[in-house]
Design a protein around this motif. Sequence first.
Motif, short mmCIF file in Angstrom:
data_model
loop_
_atom_site.label_atom_id
_atom_site.label_comp_id
_atom_site.label_asym_id
_atom_site.label_seq_id
_atom_site.Cartn_x
_atom_site.Cartn_y
_atom_site.Cartn_z
N PHE A 113 0.90 -1.16 -0.17
CA PHE A 113 0.06 0.06 -0.02
C PHE A 113 0.81 1.43 0.03
O PHE A 113 0.57 2.06 -0.87
CB PHE A 113 -0.97 -0.01 1.25
CG PHE A 113 -1.91 1.26 1.25
CD1 PHE A 113 -3.08 1.16 0.13
CD2 PHE A 113 -2.02 2.17 2.08
CE1 PHE A 113 -3.98 2.17 0.21
CE2 PHE A 113 -2.89 3.20 1.98
CZ PHE A 113 -3.77 3.35 1.11
N SER A 131 -7.11 1.06 -1.16
CA SER A 131 -6.82 0.25 -0.07
C SER A 131 -7.56 -1.08 0.09
O SER A 131 -7.11 -2.11 0.47
CB SER A 131 -7.31 1.06 1.30
OG SER A 131 -8.81 1.42 1.08
N GLY A 141 -7.30 -4.31 7.56
CA GLY A 141 -7.43 -3.02 6.58
C GLY A 141 -7.77 -1.96 7.24
O GLY A 141 -7.48 -0.84 6.72
N ILE A 197 -4.98 0.57 6.63
CA ILE A 197 -4.62 1.52 5.52
C ILE A 197 -6.03 2.13 5.10
O ILE A 197 -6.22 2.48 4.07
CB ILE A 197 -4.26 0.47 4.33
CG1 ILE A 197 -5.14 -0.64 4.09
CG2 ILE A 197 -2.86 0.28 4.50
CD1 ILE A 197 -4.55 -1.59 2.95
#
Lengths: 224, 264
Positions: A81, A93, A169, A172
Motif C-alpha cells: 500500500f 486500499s 484493512g 490502510i
Amino acid sequence: MEAFLDTFFNGAVLARYAPSILQGVWVTVLLSVLIVISGIAGGSALACLRAYRIRLLSVLIVIYADIFRALPPLVLILLVFFGLPNIGILLSSFTVLYLILTLVLAAFAEEIVWAGITAVPKGQWEASRSTGLGFTQTLIWVVLPQAVRIVIPPLTNRAIAITKMTALGMVIGVPDILGQATTAQSFSANASPLMLAAIAYVFLFLPLVIFSRWLETRFAAPGV
Amino acid sequence: MVIHQPATEMTQAAQGAVAPPTLTVRGLRKSFGAEEVLKGIDLTIARSELVFVLGPSGSGKSTMLRCCNRLEEPDAGEITLEGDPVTGPKVDLNRLRLRMGMVFQAFNLYPHLSALSNVTLALRKVRRLPRAKAEALGLAALDRVGLKAKAGSYPAQLSGGQQQRVAIARALALEPSVMLFDEPTSALDPELVGDVLAVMQDMKAQGMTMLVVSHEMKFARDAADRVIFMDAGRIVEEGSPEQIFEAPQHERTETFLARFSGRG
C-alpha cells in the motif's frame, strides 16, 4: 457498573454509529467472500499444477507458498500500500487488502490441498490409470474428490483465519467493520462502536464456523 | 461350440493369417535403482489361456505383471497385445489399457464412488458412453460377479471379497482382451477367498485370457493351463500344473513348492 455500561454499551453512541458499522459489515462480507473464493480456487489450481511434477514449476510454487506463509500479512499490506505508489502504481486500499489476503490464503490453500493430493494412496492412481483414464482425468475424477474430503477441515479453518484478517484493512483505511468502528470510536471517544464491531464479527463468523462443521459431515464418504 | 470351430478356422484361413497371441513379452528387463528385478522375461499367452505365475516374494512376478500394462515402465523389452505394440514411442497407452484389465491385491476401489460408479467411471470418461448405456454395462458386469444387488453400496460398506469382485467387474466392464491379476486374494480373509476364485474360474470358463500372480496353489491346479515359476527376476521353469506340481525340474521350484505343501 454504570461507567462500564456507559463505556461499552452507550445507547446513544450505539444508535448513532450502527448504520456506519452496518456499512462496514457489507465491506467485510464482500471482501471475505472474494478472498475465500479466489484464494481457495487459486491455491487448489496451484496444488493441481504441482501434481504434474514439472520440476521448475513446482519449485516456483513452493517458493511462493513458503514466502507468503512466512511473512506477516500486515507487513505485506503496508509494503504494497505504501510502497507501490512510489513506482507509480496506485491501488485502492480495498484492492490491496483483497490482493494480499487472497495471495496469503492461496499460499496456505496450495499447501493444504497438495497435502490432500499426496495423501490419496498410490493404488488409486494405478487403478484409474489401468482402466485407461489419463493423468488429468485421474486427478479430476479419482484423486481430487478424495483429497477435498481430507482437506475440508484444515481448509475451512484457514479460510476463517484469513478472512478475519480483513480487520487489518483498518491500518490502510479500508471502511470495513473495524475501520468504521475505530473511526466512530475516535469521534465519540467511546468504546461502544468497538463493542458493536465485536458483536458484528461474532454474527458474521459464527455461522461460518457452524457451516464448516456441516461441510465436514456432508463430505464424509458413506460407511467410513 | 464344436460345430462352430471349423468355421472359425476357415475365417482365419480366409484372412490369410493366424490370429496373433493375446499377449507377448520379449526380453523384458526392469531395475529399481541398482537392483535388477527382471532379468529378461519371455512369455507368450495364447487366447483364452490362463497362465499362473508362482514365485517367492521379490522374484519379480508382480513387477512383470505391472510392466505388461506399463504401470511400471520397462527398461528394455517388447510387449504386444493381440499383435499391437504396447511398448514403443507412438503407443496410445490409455486406449491399450482399456483392453488390459487389472486387479490389485488391495482392490483399490474408489472410496467416494458407489460400486456401480466404480465400474462405470472408465466407460463414461474413456469410452465416453452416455450414462444410461454405461450403467447398463456396469450392472451387467456386477451381475457377472454376483453383486448386482450391491450396485448402490460404497466400498466401505462391502466385505473385502465383495470389494475385490467389484474391482474385477470394473475391469471386466471394459471387455478386455486379457485380465492381469496381482495377488487378488492375498489381502482377503480365508473365508472370503472362495468367492473371488469362483468368479475367476467362471471367467476362465467363459474364455477370458488371464495372467494370474498368486499363491493359491489349489486354484492353479484346478484352473491353470500353464504354470510359470519365477525366481530372482527370471522364469525358472514352466509347464502344465501337473508337471510343475508333481514333477518340478528345478531344485528351486521344488524347494519353493515344498514350503507350500499341506496348504491349499
